[in-house]
Design an enzyme around this catalytic site. Structure first.
Site, PDB file in Angstrom:
ATOM      1  N   ASP A  11       0.842  -1.203   0.000  1.00  0.00           N
ATOM      2  CA  ASP A  11       0.000   0.000   0.000  1.00  0.00           C
ATOM      3  C   ASP A  11       0.876   1.252   0.000  1.00  0.00           C
ATOM      4  O   ASP A  11       0.368   2.375  -0.045  1.00  0.00           O
ATOM      5  CB  ASP A  11      -1.023  -0.016   1.143  1.00  0.00           C
ATOM      6  CG  ASP A  11      -0.397  -0.091   2.523  1.00  0.00           C
ATOM      7  OD1 ASP A  11       0.851  -0.177   2.620  1.00  0.00           O
ATOM      8  OD2 ASP A  11      -1.150  -0.079   3.510  1.00  0.00           O
ATOM      9  N   SER A  12       2.214   1.051  -0.005  1.00  0.00           N
ATOM     10  CA  SER A  12       3.146   2.159  -0.258  1.00  0.00           C
ATOM     11  C   SER A  12       2.827   2.809  -1.603  1.00  0.00           C
ATOM     12  O   SER A  12       3.281   3.915  -1.890  1.00  0.00           O
ATOM     13  CB  SER A  12       4.590   1.659  -0.252  1.00  0.00           C
ATOM     14  OG  SER A  12       4.731   0.527  -1.089  1.00  0.00           O
ATOM     15  N   ASP A  37      -1.037  -6.158  -0.012  1.00  0.00           N
ATOM     16  CA  ASP A  37      -1.395  -5.546   1.268  1.00  0.00           C
ATOM     17  C   ASP A  37      -2.906  -5.413   1.408  1.00  0.00           C
ATOM     18  O   ASP A  37      -3.595  -5.004   0.467  1.00  0.00           O
ATOM     19  CB  ASP A  37      -0.794  -4.129   1.348  1.00  0.00           C
ATOM     20  CG  ASP A  37       0.537  -4.099   2.060  1.00  0.00           C
ATOM     21  OD1 ASP A  37       0.837  -5.034   2.822  1.00  0.00           O
ATOM     22  OD2 ASP A  37       1.284  -3.120   1.843  1.00  0.00           O
ATOM     23  N   LYS A  68      -1.136  -9.477   3.202  1.00  0.00           N
ATOM     24  CA  LYS A  68      -0.375  -8.971   4.351  1.00  0.00           C
ATOM     25  C   LYS A  68      -1.250  -7.997   5.124  1.00  0.00           C
ATOM     26  O   LYS A  68      -1.902  -7.149   4.512  1.00  0.00           O
ATOM     27  CB  LYS A  68       0.914  -8.287   3.873  1.00  0.00           C
ATOM     28  CG  LYS A  68       1.687  -7.590   4.981  1.00  0.00           C
ATOM     29  CD  LYS A  68       3.125  -7.316   4.583  1.00  0.00           C
ATOM     30  CE  LYS A  68       3.354  -6.075   3.754  1.00  0.00           C
ATOM     31  NZ  LYS A  68       2.967  -4.807   4.413  1.00  0.00           N
ATOM     32  N   GLU A 106      -1.370  -5.457   8.815  1.00  0.00           N
ATOM     33  CA  GLU A 106      -0.564  -4.804   9.848  1.00  0.00           C
ATOM     34  C   GLU A 106      -1.229  -4.935  11.204  1.00  0.00           C
ATOM     35  O   GLU A 106      -2.407  -4.572  11.346  1.00  0.00           O
ATOM     36  CB  GLU A 106      -0.415  -3.303   9.538  1.00  0.00           C
ATOM     37  CG  GLU A 106       0.346  -3.019   8.266  1.00  0.00           C
ATOM     38  CD  GLU A 106       0.529  -1.519   8.007  1.00  0.00           C
ATOM     39  OE1 GLU A 106       0.204  -0.697   8.894  1.00  0.00           O
ATOM     40  OE2 GLU A 106       0.985  -1.186   6.902  1.00  0.00           O
ATOM     41  N   GLU A 130       9.075  -4.192  10.495  1.00  0.00           N
ATOM     42  CA  GLU A 130       9.542  -2.917   9.933  1.00  0.00           C
ATOM     43  C   GLU A 130      10.088  -2.041  11.059  1.00  0.00           C
ATOM     44  O   GLU A 130       9.426  -1.872  12.103  1.00  0.00           O
ATOM     45  CB  GLU A 130       8.359  -2.216   9.230  1.00  0.00           C
ATOM     46  CG  GLU A 130       8.733  -0.863   8.638  1.00  0.00           C
ATOM     47  CD  GLU A 130       7.727  -0.331   7.629  1.00  0.00           C
ATOM     48  OE1 GLU A 130       6.768  -1.059   7.286  1.00  0.00           O
ATOM     49  OE2 GLU A 130       7.917   0.823   7.177  1.00  0.00           O
TER      50      GLU A 130
END
Ligand code: KIV
Length: 272
Positions: A52-53, A91, A120, A122, A189
């Site tokens: 999602d960067s 993501d 993925k 978070e 991270e």
């Protein structure tokens, strides 16, 4: 034209688990379109992450928070068209997994409409039930711990996590809980290198690191950072692999070699 590469078998979560057991490191990079995905795969990258960067490097947003599920599905579908054997990780964007049902819906869309092989998300121990249910529904999961960019507004900035012993212990406990719940891969991270090395040893699933030192089973970077495309400040933990190479392919091959040999990240890329 890209150089012909030897045909390799599709990379799966089982391949990554075997590589961990054999002590063989693997390389991960982000891609957001078919051409980049094909280039990364041809250069030997094992896992392609549709991060999602993309909110920041493609859409020009200040954070990943505005990225929607539809944005992620669109870019995952584009990347899927460019890759044949790499494991395609996508993501789950901000607030797309706030309940178990919503998580299963979002992950299924990323897999069915986008072509992702693994999703993925978070978060920490509070996601154990979600990870368990995703797993039960046949959805491979990567658990992203440490700095959680989707929580940037809550954290008050992009800060190193797990410096104090209690915070480090919490990351360790949460990673183990998510592994127990069924996560296939973990990613950390911006945590101290020493904590990441301890986590790598404690987990049986592969651990991918970014800004977490050389002790992880794999490394990931945002491809635009490692090619020097991202405007402005490049994070200290990243490296411009294009400098000194005359093509994108050569730069990505150099990254893959450096990750596999343990040469990258070096001490100069350590943030804590
Ligand atoms: O969104 C992303 O690209 C990521 C990496 C920074 C790990 O999550």
């Amino acid at each position: 034209m890209y150089q012909e590469q030897p045909i390799r078998k599709p990379i799966t979560v089982t391949t990554l688990a075997k590589m961990k057991r054999a002590g063989e490191k693997f390389a991960v990079l982000t891609a957001y379109d078919a051409s980049f995905a094909a280039l990364l795969e041809a250069a030997g990258v094992e896992v392609i992450l549709v991060g999602d960067s993309l909110g920041m490097v493609i859409q020009g947003q200040r954070t990943t928070v505005p990225v929607t599920l539809e944005d992620m599905i669109y870019h995952t579908r584009m990347v899927a068209r460019g890759c044949g054997t790499a494991l395609l990780m996508a993501d789950m964007p901000f607030a797309s997994y706030t309940t178990v049902d919503q998580a299963i819906y979002s992950a299924a869309r990323l897999m069915q409409d986008g072509g992702a092989h693994i999703v993925k998300l978070e978060g920490g121990g509070w996601l154990a039930e979600t990870v368990y249910q995703l797993s039960r529904h046949g959805i491979p999961v990567c658990a992203h711990l440490g700095l959680l960019p989707q929580s940037v507004h809550k954290l008050g900035g992009y800060k190193v996590q797990g410096r104090e012993e209690t915070a480090a212990r919490q990351i360790m406990d949460e990673a183990l809980a998510l592994q127990e719940a069924g996560a296939d891969v973990a990613l950390v991270e911006c945590i101290p290198a020493e904590l990441a090395a301890r986590l790598t040893a404690a987990l049986t699933i592969p651990l991918i690191g970014i800004g977490a030192g050389a002790g992880c089973d794999a490394q990931v970077l945002v491809s635009y950072d490692m090619l020097g495309i991202t405007p402005g400040h490049r994070p200290k933990f990243s490296k411009n692999f294009l400098s000194g190479h005359d093509s994108l392919q050569a730069a990505v091959e150099a990254y893959v070699r450096a990750v596999k040999s343990g040469e990258f990240p070096g001490p100069e890329h350590c943030i804590a």
